[in-house]
Enzyme design. Structure first.
Site, PDB file in Angstrom:
ATOM      1  CB  SER A 149      32.730  10.932   2.087  1.00  0.00           C
ATOM      2  OG  SER A 149      31.900   9.892   2.534  1.00  0.00           O
ATOM      3  CE1 TYR A 162      35.350   7.548  -1.116  1.00  0.00           C
ATOM      4  CE2 TYR A 162      34.179   7.425   0.983  1.00  0.00           C
ATOM      5  CZ  TYR A 162      34.312   7.955  -0.286  1.00  0.00           C
ATOM      6  OH  TYR A 162      33.408   8.893  -0.724  1.00  0.00           O
TER       7      TYR A 162
HETATM    8  N1  LIG Z   1      27.675   9.024  -4.190  1.00  0.00           N
HETATM    9  C1  LIG Z   1      27.720   9.079  -2.879  1.00  0.00           C
HETATM   10  O1  LIG Z   1      26.856   8.516  -2.179  1.00  0.00           O
HETATM   11  C2  LIG Z   1      28.797   9.860  -2.177  1.00  0.00           C
HETATM   12  C3  LIG Z   1      28.750   9.997  -0.784  1.00  0.00           C
HETATM   13  C4  LIG Z   1      29.718  10.735  -0.138  1.00  0.00           C
HETATM   14  C5  LIG Z   1      30.742  11.328  -0.858  1.00  0.00           C
HETATM   15  N2  LIG Z   1      30.796  11.163  -2.210  1.00  0.00           N
HETATM   16  C6  LIG Z   1      31.884  11.806  -2.923  1.00  0.00           C
HETATM   17  O2  LIG Z   1      31.336  12.564  -4.003  1.00  0.00           O
HETATM   18  C7  LIG Z   1      32.243  12.578  -5.099  1.00  0.00           C
HETATM   19  C8  LIG Z   1      31.533  12.094  -6.353  1.00  0.00           C
HETATM   20  O3  LIG Z   1      31.021  10.794  -6.113  1.00  0.00           O
HETATM   21  P1  LIG Z   1      29.965  10.114  -7.112  1.00  0.00           P
HETATM   22  O4  LIG Z   1      29.300   9.026  -6.345  1.00  0.00           O
HETATM   23  O5  LIG Z   1      29.169  11.159  -7.774  1.00  0.00           O
HETATM   24  O6  LIG Z   1      30.985   9.404  -8.146  1.00  0.00           O
HETATM   25  P2  LIG Z   1      30.668   8.623  -9.505  1.00  0.00           P
HETATM   26  O7  LIG Z   1      29.215   8.615  -9.813  1.00  0.00           O
HETATM   27  O8  LIG Z   1      31.404   7.322  -9.411  1.00  0.00           O
HETATM   28  O9  LIG Z   1      31.394   9.561 -10.590  1.00  0.00           O
HETATM   29  C9  LIG Z   1      32.754   9.787 -10.471  1.00  0.00           C
HETATM   30  C10 LIG Z   1      33.192  10.709 -11.586  1.00  0.00           C
HETATM   31  O10 LIG Z   1      34.614  10.883 -11.469  1.00  0.00           O
HETATM   32  C11 LIG Z   1      35.257  10.350 -12.641  1.00  0.00           C
HETATM   33  N3  LIG Z   1      36.518   9.734 -12.196  1.00  0.00           N
HETATM   34  C12 LIG Z   1      36.686   8.769 -11.270  1.00  0.00           C
HETATM   35  N4  LIG Z   1      37.985   8.458 -11.158  1.00  0.00           N
HETATM   36  C13 LIG Z   1      38.646   9.255 -12.035  1.00  0.00           C
HETATM   37  C14 LIG Z   1      40.007   9.392 -12.400  1.00  0.00           C
HETATM   38  N5  LIG Z   1      40.975   8.648 -11.849  1.00  0.00           N
HETATM   39  N6  LIG Z   1      40.335  10.299 -13.339  1.00  0.00           N
HETATM   40  C15 LIG Z   1      39.381  11.056 -13.926  1.00  0.00           C
HETATM   41  N7  LIG Z   1      38.081  10.975 -13.622  1.00  0.00           N
HETATM   42  C16 LIG Z   1      37.721  10.068 -12.696  1.00  0.00           C
HETATM   43  C17 LIG Z   1      34.248   9.366 -13.230  1.00  0.00           C
HETATM   44  O11 LIG Z   1      34.427   9.153 -14.622  1.00  0.00           O
HETATM   45  P3  LIG Z   1      35.299   7.890 -15.185  1.00  0.00           P
HETATM   46  O12 LIG Z   1      35.074   6.730 -14.262  1.00  0.00           O
HETATM   47  O13 LIG Z   1      34.765   7.673 -16.564  1.00  0.00           O
HETATM   48  O14 LIG Z   1      36.732   8.353 -15.180  1.00  0.00           O
HETATM   49  C18 LIG Z   1      32.949  10.127 -12.970  1.00  0.00           C
HETATM   50  O15 LIG Z   1      32.777  11.176 -13.892  1.00  0.00           O
HETATM   51  C19 LIG Z   1      33.436  11.709  -4.670  1.00  0.00           C
HETATM   52  O16 LIG Z   1      34.452  12.533  -4.140  1.00  0.00           O
HETATM   53  C20 LIG Z   1      32.846  10.822  -3.601  1.00  0.00           C
HETATM   54  O17 LIG Z   1      33.852  10.364  -2.699  1.00  0.00           O
HETATM   55  C21 LIG Z   1      29.832  10.449  -2.881  1.00  0.00           C
END
Ligand SMILES: NC(=O)c1ccc[n+]([C@@H]2O[C@H](COP(=O)([O-])OP(=O)(O)OC[C@H]3O[C@@H](n4cnc5c(N)ncnc54)[C@H](OP(=O)(O)O)[C@@H]3O)[C@@H](O)[C@H]2O)c1
Length: 182
Positions: A149, A162
């Protein structure tokens, strides 16, 4: 098959994408499967996972998966066991995508918040890399992708723990590149 499709094909490749049911992980699963890779994914919500797998099946993608709480060591071991069976012990691509984010002022973080975030965002990818190492080696062409991130590089408000977890992931990526890439 045209030369463009051949160049960009992932046919014959296998991939594990953590947290593929939503957001960035969902897009990664679609992209890898769209290029012909066989993909395995996981999340904690069985209903949502099964719905996604059905959707992917309808699109002609080869995606399987199982419920796993990545913060649990037992679940991580079971996940890699399932991936071993699904892909005959060979994994080409591990995408450490799933992560947890909690917004707090620094003084308000509890020990439980800290453990939850560090366990999900740092310890889990670290341990999955260790567990997947034999499978990555057996594939003869192993790759690991860490989803970090911008918060791991610059300071953003309410995100200190985080950010620390993502900063650590950035460094882990460099260290693994030195130890394993060659
Ligand atoms: N979105 C952003 O703006 C952003 C920005 C920078 C970096 N990131 C990084 O990108 C990645 C994805 O982010 P996102 O925003 O796409 O996340 P998201 O929409 O919240 O989706 C997270 C996914 O991971 C699963 N998950 C979360 N905790 C889990 C656990 N303990 N065990 C198994 N599965 C788990 C969730 O399913 P369940 O909850 O059903 O388990 C879901 O499928 C992360 O590493 C995040 O730090 C995101």
């Amino acid at each position: 098959m045209g030369c463009r499709e051949q160049r960009w094909s992932l046919k014959g490749m296998t991939a594990l994408v953590t947290g593929g049911t939503r957001g960035i992980g969902f897009a990664i699963v679609e992209e890898l499967a769209g290029f012909g890779a066989r993909v395995y994914t996981c999340s904690r919500n069985e209903k949502e996972l099964n719905e996604r797998i059905k959707e992917w099946e309808g699109k002609g993608f080869s995606v399987s998966g199982s419920v796993c709480d990545l913060s649990s060591q037992d679940d991580r071991e079971k996940l890699i066991g399932s991936v071993t069976s699904a892909f005959d012990g060979k994994l080409n691509i591990l995408v450490n995508n799933a992560a947890t984010v909690t917004l707090r002022k620094f003084v308000d973080y509890t020990p439980e918040d800290y453990s939850l975030i560090m366990n999900a965002n740092l310890h889990s990818p670290f341990h999955l890399c260790q567990l997947a190492h034999p499978l990555l080696k057996a594939s003869g062409n192993g790759n690991i992708v860490f989803i970090s991130s911008v918060a791991g590089l610059v300071a953003l408000p309410m995100l200190s723990v985080y950010s620390a977890s993502k900063g650590a992931i950035n460094q882990l990526t460099r260290n693994l590149a030195c130890e394993w890439a060659k």
